[in-house]
Scaffold this motif. Structure first.
Motif, mmCIF file in Angstrom:
data_model
loop_
_atom_site.group_PDB
_atom_site.id
_atom_site.type_symbol
_atom_site.label_atom_id
_atom_site.label_comp_id
_atom_site.label_asym_id
_atom_site.label_seq_id
_atom_site.Cartn_x
_atom_site.Cartn_y
_atom_site.Cartn_z
ATOM 1 N N HIS A 152 6.137 1.365 -7.375
ATOM 2 C CA HIS A 152 7.432 1.295 -6.709
ATOM 3 C C HIS A 152 8.232 0.043 -7.091
ATOM 4 C CE1 HIS A 152 5.254 4.245 -4.397
ATOM 5 N NE2 HIS A 152 6.378 4.623 -3.822
ATOM 6 N N GLU A 154 -0.351 6.769 -3.092
ATOM 7 C CA GLU A 154 -0.625 7.012 -4.510
ATOM 8 C C GLU A 154 -1.272 5.822 -5.209
ATOM 9 O OE1 GLU A 154 2.779 7.425 -3.405
ATOM 10 O OE2 GLU A 154 2.224 9.427 -2.782
ATOM 11 N N GLY A 169 1.844 -0.277 -4.637
ATOM 12 C CA GLY A 169 3.282 -0.233 -4.858
ATOM 13 C C GLY A 169 3.770 -1.279 -5.837
ATOM 14 N N TYR A 179 0.829 -1.211 0.000
ATOM 15 C CA TYR A 179 0.000 0.000 0.000
ATOM 16 C C TYR A 179 0.860 1.255 0.000
ATOM 17 C CZ TYR A 179 -3.249 3.576 1.623
ATOM 18 O OH TYR A 179 -3.999 4.708 1.729
ATOM 19 N N THR A 180 0.530 2.197 -0.859
ATOM 20 C CA THR A 180 1.117 3.530 -0.823
ATOM 21 C C THR A 180 -0.026 4.524 -0.977
ATOM 22 O OG1 THR A 180 1.464 3.906 -3.188
ATOM 23 C CG2 THR A 180 3.182 2.676 -2.021
#
Length: 115
Positions: free
Chosen positions: A78, A71, A74, A68-69
Motif C-alpha cells: 500500500h 494480504e 502495507g 498490517y493488511t
C-alpha cells in the motif's frame, strides 16, 4: 527532513571542491519498528485457539501493527502503491504487533487475548 529535494550536481573539473550531494536518509521510506518481526510479515495463525505453549508470534503474527493488511505488510504494498505518501509517517516508531507494544516476547505463552 520533511521535503527532500535532490540537488542538481554540476561537474566542473577546474574546481577542487566537492559536496555530499545526497547525504541523510531521505528516500528510504518508513520502516518496520518491530525488533522481533524485523520487516518480515507473518499472518496470525487461527488454526487453534489457546493451545498450551503457543507463543504470541505464532498466534498473532503482525496483528495490531498499523501497517498490517490481510494480504501482507502495507509497507511493501500500500505504501508503494500510494506513491510513498507522507501520511505513513504518522506511524513512525509504532509499527509493531500489538503484543510487542504491550511488552510480550515472541515465545511467551499467550495469556492476553486482547490483541
Amino acid at each position: 527532513m520533511e521535503n527532500y529535494v535532490k540537488p542538481f550536481v554540476l561537474a566542473n573539473e577546474e574546481l577542487a571542491e566537492g559536496i555530499y550531494a545526497a547525504s541523510g536518509n531521505a528516500g528510504e521510506g518508513p520502516k518496520c519498528d518491530s525488533k522481533h518481526m524485523q520487516g518480515v510479515f507473518q499472518a496470525p495463525d487461527y488454526s487453534q485457539w489457546g493451545p498450551e505453549g503457543r507463543g504470541y508470534r505464532q498466534q498473532f503474527g503482525c496483528l495490531g501493527c498499523p501497517a498490517y493488511t490481510a494480504e501482507g505488510c502495507g509497507l511493501q504494498s500500500h505504501y508503494i502503491e500510494s506513491g510513498n505518501a507522507a501520511s505513513y509517517d504518522v506511524d513512525n516508531g509504532n509499527r509493531m504487533p500489538s503484543w510487542e507494544r504491550k511488552g510480550y516476547e515472541p515465545e511467551d505463552t499467550v495469556s492476553d487475548w486482547a490483541m
